[in-house]
Design a protein around this motif. Sequence first.
Motif, mmCIF file in Angstrom:
data_model
loop_
_atom_site.group_PDB
_atom_site.id
_atom_site.type_symbol
_atom_site.label_atom_id
_atom_site.label_comp_id
_atom_site.label_asym_id
_atom_site.label_seq_id
_atom_site.Cartn_x
_atom_site.Cartn_y
_atom_site.Cartn_z
ATOM 1 N N ASP A 70 0.860 -1.175 0.000
ATOM 2 C CA ASP A 70 0.000 0.000 0.000
ATOM 3 C C ASP A 70 0.894 1.221 0.000
ATOM 4 O O ASP A 70 1.919 1.255 0.688
ATOM 5 C CB ASP A 70 -0.870 -0.002 1.281
ATOM 6 N N ALA A 72 0.478 3.771 1.448
ATOM 7 C CA ALA A 72 0.441 4.440 2.751
ATOM 8 C C ALA A 72 1.526 3.933 3.699
ATOM 9 O O ALA A 72 1.737 4.527 4.756
ATOM 10 C CB ALA A 72 -0.933 4.250 3.397
ATOM 11 N N SER A 99 -3.035 5.788 -6.779
ATOM 12 C CA SER A 99 -2.751 6.386 -5.472
ATOM 13 C C SER A 99 -3.993 6.347 -4.591
ATOM 14 O O SER A 99 -5.058 5.897 -5.013
ATOM 15 C CB SER A 99 -2.271 7.827 -5.688
ATOM 16 N N GLU A 103 -3.801 10.394 2.114
ATOM 17 C CA GLU A 103 -2.713 9.634 2.745
ATOM 18 C C GLU A 103 -1.390 10.339 2.474
ATOM 19 O O GLU A 103 -0.980 10.484 1.322
ATOM 20 C CB GLU A 103 -2.659 8.214 2.167
ATOM 21 N N GLU A 104 -0.745 10.743 3.574
ATOM 22 C CA GLU A 104 0.493 11.515 3.457
ATOM 23 C C GLU A 104 1.542 10.821 2.574
ATOM 24 O O GLU A 104 2.138 11.446 1.689
ATOM 25 C CB GLU A 104 1.053 11.685 4.869
ATOM 26 N N GLU A 105 1.755 9.527 2.824
ATOM 27 C CA GLU A 105 2.783 8.804 2.071
ATOM 28 C C GLU A 105 2.405 8.699 0.582
ATOM 29 O O GLU A 105 3.256 8.806 -0.289
ATOM 30 C CB GLU A 105 2.983 7.388 2.634
ATOM 31 N N ALA A 106 1.128 8.475 0.323
ATOM 32 C CA ALA A 106 0.687 8.351 -1.074
ATOM 33 C C ALA A 106 0.889 9.677 -1.801
ATOM 34 O O ALA A 106 1.344 9.705 -2.955
ATOM 35 C CB ALA A 106 -0.781 7.930 -1.128
ATOM 36 N N TYR A 235 -4.669 2.218 10.447
ATOM 37 C CA TYR A 235 -4.457 3.549 9.857
ATOM 38 C C TYR A 235 -5.549 3.857 8.828
ATOM 39 O O TYR A 235 -6.142 4.941 8.830
ATOM 40 C CB TYR A 235 -3.063 3.588 9.203
ATOM 41 N N LEU A 236 -5.845 2.864 7.969
ATOM 42 C CA LEU A 236 -6.834 3.093 6.904
ATOM 43 C C LEU A 236 -8.241 3.285 7.482
ATOM 44 O O LEU A 236 -9.020 4.095 6.986
ATOM 45 C CB LEU A 236 -6.834 1.921 5.912
ATOM 46 N N THR A 239 -7.398 6.958 10.741
ATOM 47 C CA THR A 239 -6.890 8.243 10.242
ATOM 48 C C THR A 239 -7.503 8.602 8.887
ATOM 49 O O THR A 239 -8.025 9.699 8.701
ATOM 50 C CB THR A 239 -5.345 8.179 10.105
ATOM 51 N N VAL A 240 -7.459 7.666 7.947
ATOM 52 C CA VAL A 240 -7.917 7.989 6.591
ATOM 53 C C VAL A 240 -9.450 8.078 6.533
ATOM 54 O O VAL A 240 -10.009 8.734 5.660
ATOM 55 C CB VAL A 240 -7.379 6.942 5.574
ATOM 56 N N ASN A 245 -12.104 12.273 3.530
ATOM 57 C CA ASN A 245 -12.428 11.842 2.158
ATOM 58 C C ASN A 245 -13.927 11.705 1.921
ATOM 59 O O ASN A 245 -14.350 11.090 0.939
ATOM 60 C CB ASN A 245 -11.762 10.489 1.869
#
Length: 279
Positions: A70, A72, A99, A103-106, A235-236, A239-240, A245
């Motif tokens: 992922d 993320a 993507s 998500e910060e990493e994405a 996390y998904l 946070t997400v 979203n």
Amino acid sequence: MTNEQERNTILVLGGTGKTGRRVVERLRGRGVTVRVGSRSAEQPFDWTDRTTWAPVLRDVGAVYVSFYPDLAVPGAPETVGAFADLAADSGVARLVLLSGRGEEEAQAAEKLIQSAGVEWTILRSSWFSQNFSEDYLREPVVGGEVFLPVGTVPEPFVDADDIAEVAVAALTEDGHAGQLYELTGPRLLTFADAIGEIAGAAGRRIDFVPVSVEEYTGALTVEGVPGEVVELLTYLFTTVLDGRNARVADGVQRALGRAPRDFADFAKDTAATGVWDRA
Ligand SMILES: NC(=O)c1ccc[n+]([C@@H]2O[C@H](COP(=O)([O-])OP(=O)(O)OC[C@H]3O[C@@H](n4cnc5c(N)ncnc54)[C@H](OP(=O)(O)O)[C@@H]3O)[C@@H](O)[C@H]2O)c1
């Protein structure tokens, strides 16, 4: 020397996965030469083994980049960025990145794709409807009870078929380079709504049971789910899924000139395949 014909090969990373296999099917249907990029492919590709990267890029003109597990996860942007740089150096002209939203990493990975020096298209997608039929949520749906640490925050689930269609357009047609498409379904649904629609379509009782994060992570750990997977799922789902979203976007309409597929159609067609029937 590589000729025009050979550069027409399209590499589909994750080409056996939920979105990748649909991209492969559609490209082959159009007569495009496709190379599947995955550990089980004829020419194996492994994100964790960089010696496998250059061989799959040979003679490739465009790449569908679906990262595993992922985008993320920590370190994902660096890995995707290194791949994008190698692809550019190898003569790839176009990168299409799958993507995730919020998500910060994405979003960091998107920036590295955008700065690789080749044409790019970003498919920033919401939760896939197919998580309920082809991934970790299928088993609880079949079992008739879905425990999740989520409340009433709605999500505009997107159909993997729509993602694949946008990906194919971006890989093969002009007019999508430099576009960031936010891909969502046409409607916001809570997880309870989604399970309810699946139950209705499957013609059976399936309960949605909201649980605390502690109960959820505890249950996964008892089942033997690896710590990093528990962390990613938490996390998904927290946070997400905090409301960031909870809005529909127009990416499918902009890319394809039509509305996205509704969750009700996904539920009806998927129920008809029997994947949600009791084992
Ligand atoms: N699920 C969602 O709701 C959602 C939403 C937004 C974004 N995303 C993004 O979607 C991406 C996943 O795409 P997907 O759901 O289409 O794929 P997927 O169904 O998770 O399939 C995984 C694919 O990756 C391959 N793979 C597994 N381990 C690998 C490794 N070490 N190296 C190379 N390939 C490997 C698998 O084939 P082999 O087993 O043969 O290697 C398979 O083709 C993630 O980056 C995630 O961030 C997901």
